[in-house]
Design a protein around this motif. Structure first.
Motif, mmCIF file in Angstrom:
data_model
loop_
_atom_site.group_PDB
_atom_site.id
_atom_site.type_symbol
_atom_site.label_atom_id
_atom_site.label_comp_id
_atom_site.label_asym_id
_atom_site.label_seq_id
_atom_site.Cartn_x
_atom_site.Cartn_y
_atom_site.Cartn_z
ATOM 1 N N TYR A 1 0.834 -1.206 0.000
ATOM 2 C CA TYR A 1 0.000 0.000 0.000
ATOM 3 C C TYR A 1 0.868 1.256 0.000
ATOM 4 C CZ TYR A 1 -3.628 3.346 1.231
ATOM 5 O OH TYR A 1 -4.476 4.420 1.219
ATOM 6 N N LYS A 2 1.887 1.261 0.825
ATOM 7 C CA LYS A 2 2.769 2.437 0.906
ATOM 8 C C LYS A 2 3.514 2.660 -0.402
ATOM 9 C CE LYS A 2 6.296 4.575 3.836
ATOM 10 N NZ LYS A 2 7.141 4.418 5.046
ATOM 11 N N LYS A 3 3.886 1.557 -1.044
ATOM 12 C CA LYS A 3 4.589 1.677 -2.323
ATOM 13 C C LYS A 3 3.708 2.326 -3.375
ATOM 14 C CE LYS A 3 7.021 -1.126 -5.769
ATOM 15 N NZ LYS A 3 7.442 -2.509 -6.145
ATOM 16 N N GLU A 4 2.419 2.003 -3.363
ATOM 17 C CA GLU A 4 1.518 2.545 -4.376
ATOM 18 C C GLU A 4 1.052 3.965 -4.068
ATOM 19 O OE1 GLU A 4 -2.703 1.415 -6.649
ATOM 20 O OE2 GLU A 4 -1.900 0.110 -5.072
ATOM 21 N N TRP A 5 0.786 4.259 -2.792
ATOM 22 C CA TRP A 5 0.129 5.526 -2.467
ATOM 23 C C TRP A 5 1.029 6.542 -1.776
ATOM 24 C CZ3 TRP A 5 -4.227 6.658 -4.753
ATOM 25 C CH2 TRP A 5 -5.041 5.621 -5.201
ATOM 26 N N LYS A 6 2.225 6.108 -1.343
ATOM 27 C CA LYS A 6 3.146 7.023 -0.649
ATOM 28 C C LYS A 6 2.425 7.681 0.536
ATOM 29 C CE LYS A 6 6.434 6.169 -3.621
ATOM 30 N NZ LYS A 6 5.855 5.015 -4.307
ATOM 31 N N ASP A 7 2.396 9.013 0.586
ATOM 32 C CA ASP A 7 1.741 9.698 1.702
ATOM 33 C C ASP A 7 0.377 10.266 1.322
ATOM 34 O OD1 ASP A 7 2.625 11.650 -0.002
ATOM 35 O OD2 ASP A 7 3.479 12.943 1.562
ATOM 36 N N VAL A 8 -0.170 9.822 0.197
ATOM 37 C CA VAL A 8 -1.479 10.307 -0.259
ATOM 38 C C VAL A 8 -2.579 9.722 0.626
ATOM 39 C CG1 VAL A 8 -3.135 10.309 -2.167
ATOM 40 C CG2 VAL A 8 -0.682 10.578 -2.629
ATOM 41 N N VAL A 9 -3.532 10.571 1.015
ATOM 42 C CA VAL A 9 -4.663 10.131 1.825
ATOM 43 C C VAL A 9 -5.827 9.772 0.915
ATOM 44 C CG1 VAL A 9 -6.348 10.789 3.573
ATOM 45 C CG2 VAL A 9 -3.971 11.570 3.773
ATOM 46 N N GLN A 10 -6.225 8.515 0.925
ATOM 47 C CA GLN A 10 -7.418 8.075 0.204
ATOM 48 C C GLN A 10 -8.626 8.260 1.124
ATOM 49 O OE1 GLN A 10 -6.101 3.976 -1.008
ATOM 50 N NE2 GLN A 10 -7.269 4.535 -2.842
ATOM 51 N N TYR A 11 -9.268 9.385 1.036
ATOM 52 C CA TYR A 11 -10.393 9.688 1.913
ATOM 53 C C TYR A 11 -11.529 8.711 1.637
ATOM 54 C CZ TYR A 11 -13.882 12.523 4.382
ATOM 55 O OH TYR A 11 -14.854 12.970 5.246
ATOM 56 N N ALA B 1 -9.749 4.219 1.669
ATOM 57 C CA ALA B 1 -8.786 3.379 2.382
ATOM 58 C C ALA B 1 -9.322 2.862 3.710
ATOM 59 C CB ALA B 1 -7.498 4.166 2.622
#
Length: 730
Positions: free
Chosen positions: A183-193, A196
């Motif tokens: 998950y971290k590899k795909e989204w980095k620090d982006v917040v999926q409101y 997720a």
């Protein structure tokens, strides 16, 4: 007549004695005021001979509110009180049904980081551990507390099994280390409101296996270490028994041990859909918990999972569930909403739901006030319930019974806990002149003989505290409205006093005969500083019936605003308040009202406000309790646009002449800090004296750092002194 004279003389002598004693007491200081101790929870042991108490107090050096557990033992004589835990991060204690253990939640650092509780106390950098809450155990006979759950996911709630052999707990659905890395590899620090979010899993943990693992902790195998690294969210030996797409709160076990019940909530805990908050039951016979070997170390998902059954289907926010002794009915109260039809805000009433038929029945339906706390005793339900400015204790044996008044002391009763195998009960009691303490009674019939078992707030009894009384006036429509008057020490019932109107939040709340000592309830300190404090229980307050409460709809600020101003008028007319020295204050909904009222009148010389909206559209979008916003205003923003405009202070802000002090929590989502910036910007552009304090890391409640609340009230008192024109000598 002659017989009565000595009595009268004795009464006069006693009165002067009390006055002299009060004059010899020093006044309360700011520092003393903020060293008060509160009691978020308490629980009496099954046999009634011990009480575990959670305390909350400021730790100024670590800049946290310490949460510790204390144990009182009743030996039939003086009793003893000892500190049970010392980490400063321990909450929600629960006795095992056999009385051998106390389980609780703790956010303390794990044993891998700290050797014991006392180490974390001495660590100056441990003021904000940021550790996920886990379940800990401690013996009431002494010894160190130790964790029985572990992982990177916090425990949301837990419950003992009826036989004390199993602990049920809920966490967010666990992820493996591989899942987290992907998950971290795909989204980095982006917040999926929203996208997720994931719901909760309920686990069963065998107590004997947990104790065996704790005993063998120093010899933990390499395989066990690798398993923990691969599955960082899991507690070894815990077995998943149910998974739901929502958050699990208030997990409780039926007395016969056959069922669990819980209240669901939205994953982000925002009140956006009525169906997110409901009561569910779980039949433990549908799981294989009983068949799991005590020494099992299997992964959680190897157990059969049951399907929770939804019991309630309504538009209410259920809270505080408790199984009835018959293991069929669940008692609960409602925070907001209505169990019987479309959403409307009601006072907190007590209900029981039949888990087989889903039928709901209200307890003591004729009682017009709210049920604020309750406990299930061996033969009845005990409640603390409000009528006007008093919160008294009552009992009822069945739903159709009228509440039977039990208590004899005027004031406020709270946090009732009843023993399961004894008539004894514990509770918190306070009044205007008596600070909060925990009391123990031999039974509901002996409340007048209850004894205090704590003295954490004794210093307040050694200070010259304000006195107060209720005050009533007539509103323009003929409705009787009530509030409290808190007088400066030594000036009880004096006339022509400078007055602070201090407005409670909610709005479904009320002020009354109780002790107040924190950043939100600071009437005692304001009175000590020379102000007559007027606390109005305006339309929308509790304790006066549901009709009185609902008359705030859809005039969310204009109707209660009239009540408050008419109360001020009455106090001036009666010669009690000095019309040349009037000020106003409020926080949360009290901040809403303060912001509104300074647009309606220029009579207030100074205002202090916090976390109060000045408009309703942005606030509706940011608020985590959107049900009540739309309800109070007659719809969502596009459904009642004119009402959103007419009941908003911002569109009349050019009428303001009052110097205004503003405070806000930087992380507040109940009333977003945007509202405070908007008010400050408007006043600044108009040239009105103002100040804004923003407290970092704080939400709606200033519960992170005690310095924030202390600075808040210190500066508010300074503002009132500066602009309110408090006459010399007050």
């Amino acid at each position: 007549m002659r017989i009565r004279k000595p009595v009268c003389i004795a009464a006069i002598v006693a009165t002067f004695g009390l006055i002299a004693a009060a004059q010899n007491k020093p006044k309360l200081t700011l520092d003393e005021f903020f060293n008060s101790v509160s009691f978020p929870s308490l629980e009496i042991s099954p046999d009634g001979n011990s009480v575990v108490i959670e305390t909350n107090r400021a730790d100024w050096d670590r800049q946290i509110f310490r949460k510790d557990l204390w144990l009182y033992r009743d030996d039939g004589k003086a009793g003893s009180l000892i500190q049970l835990t010392q980490s400063g991060h321990d909450t929600e204690p629960k006795w095992s049904p056999d009385g051998r253990w106390i389980a609780f939640l703790s956010e303390r650092k794990s044993a891998a980081d700290k050797d014991d509780d006392s180490d974390s106390d001495s660590d100056p950098d441990s003021k904000n551990n940021g550790e996920p809450a886990q379940v800990y155990l401690i013996s009431p006979n002494g010894g160190e507390a130790f964790p029985v759950t572990q992982g990177e996911e916090e425990v949301h709630t837990f419950s003992w099994s009826a036989d004390s052999q199993t602990i049920y707990f809920a966490t967010r659905q666990p992820w493996s280390k591989q899942q987290k890395d992907d998950y971290k590899k795909e989204w980095k620090d982006v917040v999926q409101y929203r996208a997720a979010e994931r719901g909760d899993t309920i686990f069963a943990l065998d107590l004997s296996a947990a104790l065996a693992r704790y005993a063998a902790a120093p010899t933990k195998t390499k395989k066990q270490n690798k398993d923990s690294e691969k599955n960082p969210d899991l507690t070894p030996g815990a077995h998943a028994i149910a998974t739901i797409p929502l958050r699990v709160e208030s997990l409780i076990t039926s007395p016969d041990g056959r069922k669990l019940a819980f209240i669901s909530n939205a994953i982000d805990q925002r009140q956006e859909k009525y169906e997110d908050v409901e009561i569910y039951t779980l039949n433990l016979a549908d799981t294989n918990v009983a068949r799991v070997p005590a020494t099992a170390e299997s992964a959680p998902n190897t157990s059969a999972e049951a399907h929770p059954r939804r019991i309630t289907h309504n538009q209410a926010i259920e809270v505080r569930p408790h199984w009835a002794p018959d293991s069929r009915h669940i008692l609960f109260t409602v925070e907001v909403g209505d169990v019987s039809g479309p959403y409307r805000d009601m006072q907190p009433h007590l209900y029981a739901v039949d888990t087989e038929t889903a039928a709901i029945e209200q307890w003591a339906k004729a009682f017009i006030g709210p049920v604020e706390h309750y406990a299930v005793s061996r033969d009845s339900v005990l409640t603390s319930a409000r009528l006007g400015t008093e919160v008294q204790m009552y009992s009822a044996a069945k739903p159709s019974d009228e509440l039977h008044h039990l208590s004899t002391w005027s004031g406020t009763y709270a946090q009732i806990s009843a023993a399961t195998h004894s008539p004894k009960l514990a509770f918190i009691y306070s009044s205007l002149g008596k600070p909060d303490e925990v009391y123990l009674a031999d039974g509901a019939a002996n409340l007048d003989q209850a004894k205090p078992i704590t003295s954490f707030n004794r210093l307040f009894t050694e200070r010259d505290l304000p006195q107060g009384k209720p005050y009533k006036w007539q509103a323009d429509d003929g409705t009787t409205v009530e509030g409290m008057l808190i007088y400066p020490p030594g000036k009880f019932e004096n006339k022509h006093l400078p007055m602070l109107t201090l407005i409670h939040g909610g709005p479904a709340d009320a002020d009354g005969n109780h002790f107040e000592a924190d950043w939100y309830q600071w009437a005692t300190l304001a009175a000590t500083n020379g102000w007559l404090v007027f606390e109005p229980n305006y339309r929308g307050s509790t304790g006066y019936g549901d009709k009185f409460l609902t008359q705030i709809v859809p005039q969310i600020v204009s109707r209660p605003g009239k009540d408050i101003l008419e109360g001020v008028d009455a106090l001036i007319k009666d010669g009690i308040a000095d019309p040349d020295h009037l000020t106003i204050a409020g926080y949360s909904y009290g901040g809403y009202m303060t912001n509104w009222l300074i647009t309606q009148t220029t009579r207030f010389k100074a205002a202090v406000t916090g976390a109060g909206a000045v408009e309703h559209i942005g606030n509706w979008g940011n608020d985590d309790t959107t049900y009540d916003d739309a309800y109070y205003l007659g719809g969502r923003p596009w459904e009642a646009p004119q009402r959103y405009h007419d009941e908003a202070a911002i569109f009349q802000i050019d009428k303001v002449k009052t110097p205004t002090h503003i405070v806000a929590g930087a992380n507040d989502i109940r009333v977003a800090v945007m509202e405070d910036y908007l008010l400050e910007h408007a006043l600044y552009s108009l040239g009105i004296p103002n100040a804004l304090l923003v407290f970092p890391g704080e939400g709606h409640s200033l519960s992170k750092n005690p310095w924030h609340g202390k600075i808040k009230v210190r500066e508010e008192l300074n503002w009132l002194q500066k602009y309110g024109g408090l006459p010399a000598g007050n």
